[in-house]
Design a protein around this motif. Sequence first.
Motif, PDB file in Angstrom:
ATOM      1  N   LEU A   1      -2.995   0.461   5.924  1.00 39.23           N
ATOM      2  CA  LEU A   1      -2.958   1.281   4.716  1.00 39.23           C
ATOM      3  C   LEU A   1      -1.770   2.238   4.771  1.00 39.23           C
ATOM      4  O   LEU A   1      -0.643   1.859   4.538  1.00 39.23           O
TER       5      LEU A   1
ATOM      6  N   SER B   1      -4.210   6.533  -6.868  1.00 37.54           N
ATOM      7  CA  SER B   1      -3.807   6.261  -5.491  1.00 37.54           C
ATOM      8  C   SER B   1      -2.633   7.176  -5.131  1.00 37.54           C
ATOM      9  O   SER B   1      -2.750   8.383  -5.225  1.00 37.54           O
TER      10      SER B   1
ATOM     11  N   GLY C   1      -6.990   6.701   3.658  1.00 36.02           N
ATOM     12  CA  GLY C   1      -5.862   5.976   4.212  1.00 36.02           C
ATOM     13  C   GLY C   1      -4.481   6.496   3.925  1.00 36.02           C
ATOM     14  O   GLY C   1      -3.505   5.972   4.456  1.00 36.02           O
TER      15      GLY C   1
ATOM     16  N   TYR D   1      -4.843   2.476   9.909  1.00 35.81           N
ATOM     17  CA  TYR D   1      -5.434   1.174   9.652  1.00 35.81           C
ATOM     18  C   TYR D   1      -6.924   1.180   9.961  1.00 35.81           C
ATOM     19  O   TYR D   1      -7.435   2.042  10.680  1.00 35.81           O
TER      20      TYR D   1
ATOM     21  N   GLN E   1      -6.618   9.248  -2.017  1.00 34.22           N
ATOM     22  CA  GLN E   1      -5.580   8.298  -1.599  1.00 34.22           C
ATOM     23  C   GLN E   1      -4.172   8.764  -1.956  1.00 34.22           C
ATOM     24  O   GLN E   1      -3.239   7.961  -1.930  1.00 34.22           O
TER      25      GLN E   1
ATOM     26  N   ARG F   1      -0.179   1.007  -7.049  1.00 30.31           N
ATOM     27  CA  ARG F   1      -0.718   1.512  -5.790  1.00 30.31           C
ATOM     28  C   ARG F   1       0.003   2.762  -5.287  1.00 30.31           C
ATOM     29  O   ARG F   1      -0.637   3.687  -4.787  1.00 30.31           O
TER      30      ARG F   1
ATOM     31  N   TRP G   1       0.807  -1.223   0.000  1.00 31.68           N
ATOM     32  CA  TRP G   1       0.000   0.000   0.000  1.00 31.68           C
ATOM     33  C   TRP G   1       0.844   1.280   0.000  1.00 31.68           C
ATOM     34  O   TRP G   1       0.552   2.198  -0.731  1.00 31.68           O
TER      35      TRP G   1
ATOM     36  N   GLU H   1     -11.049  -3.043   0.681  1.00 27.92           N
ATOM     37  CA  GLU H   1     -10.152  -1.877   0.695  1.00 27.92           C
ATOM     38  C   GLU H   1      -9.565  -1.569   2.071  1.00 27.92           C
ATOM     39  O   GLU H   1      -8.835  -0.593   2.229  1.00 27.92           O
ATOM     40  N   SER H   2      -9.859  -2.391   3.073  1.00 29.92           N
ATOM     41  CA  SER H   2      -9.413  -2.080   4.435  1.00 29.92           C
ATOM     42  C   SER H   2      -8.105  -2.791   4.766  1.00 29.92           C
ATOM     43  O   SER H   2      -7.569  -3.548   3.967  1.00 29.92           O
TER      44      SER H   2
ATOM     45  N   LYS I   1      -1.437  -4.616   3.183  1.00 28.31           N
ATOM     46  CA  LYS I   1      -2.782  -4.497   3.743  1.00 28.31           C
ATOM     47  C   LYS I   1      -3.082  -5.550   4.811  1.00 28.31           C
ATOM     48  O   LYS I   1      -3.850  -5.301   5.733  1.00 28.31           O
TER      49      LYS I   1
END
Length: 336
Positions: A89, A263, A148, A107, A201, A303, A42, A85-86, A56
């Motif tokens: 991060l 991102s 995040g 997080y 992001q 990412r 991430w 998506e959790s 992640k």
Amino acid sequence: MKRLFLFFFLFILAGCTDQARPSPHANPDLAEKVTVNLIAPWSIDFDGEHFFISEKEGSVVKVWGNGQTLREDVFLSESLANVAESGLLGFVLKKDFLKSHEAYAYYTYDLEGTPVNRIVTLHYDGTSWHEKDILLDGIVSGPVHHGGRLALSPNGVLYATIGDGANPDSAQDTDLFNGKIIRLTDGNTFELVSIGHRNSQGLAWDESGVLYASEHGQSANDEINKIEAGNNYGWPIIEGTELAEGMEKPLLTSGTGETWAPSGITFHKGLLYVAALRGEAILVIDPLAGKLLEKIEGYGRIRDVFSDGESLFFITNNTDGRGNPAEDDDVLYRLK
């Protein structure tokens, strides 16, 4: 006749090949692999000798210059959420990391079935990371859109992006941090920087200290915004090139017919580089002209991007469940 049959067989076989599978090295003259087999990475940071990459699922991967890696445990006070998506991060080393051995992390954890966002400090003991202080907690999220991204401003202030948690109206509610860009104050509390964001992001500052952010649109209309403190960036009232009094128009948008899912972002030698997930590219943007100059493609979902001033590095995100990973994904690359 046999030759004709063989040709037809090969043609059919080629047509069955998965054309979406990203090339593990689309152009060997363009980028080189630093390390491979990352798991849904991430964030990238660098202490001058090692890269540290958050994953992640709850690890930080330490990468030496020769590509050697060590996957290090992160001990948190809550279990990571398992909604889309959790996880672990944003991750950024403190300015004084070599002395303090501390970093910031963002997080999403599960609280009685509800995903909640938290920002903490982590202490590094040389082989693992341990949650130390909770700086922000109780940011109720949703099934997606956790935001995040963590980043340090040129003067070392911690900034964070928080998504709308799939509740669009929260982005205009100044009593909530959802759908906002926020920063840490001298009193160790957070304050609003800007509002009206859907799911930002990426954060980066240019050489003059101007802040830029990337943002996911609803189905297209992804945005690159120049951020000014106190401004309203419109979501969910406007998006893309739509206009409304008291709300800001983006520097650049993907338009109604294209999706980038941007991102992480960074400045590198005067240009803005943007990692695109669904767009499967690094977008190279001239921020002064507000124009997309080129796309660096062929590596699948991207990412995050990172510049050490000399080279640009990026991580793929093909193993996050939405990509089509090659054998050695995910990869940390250096752009030549």
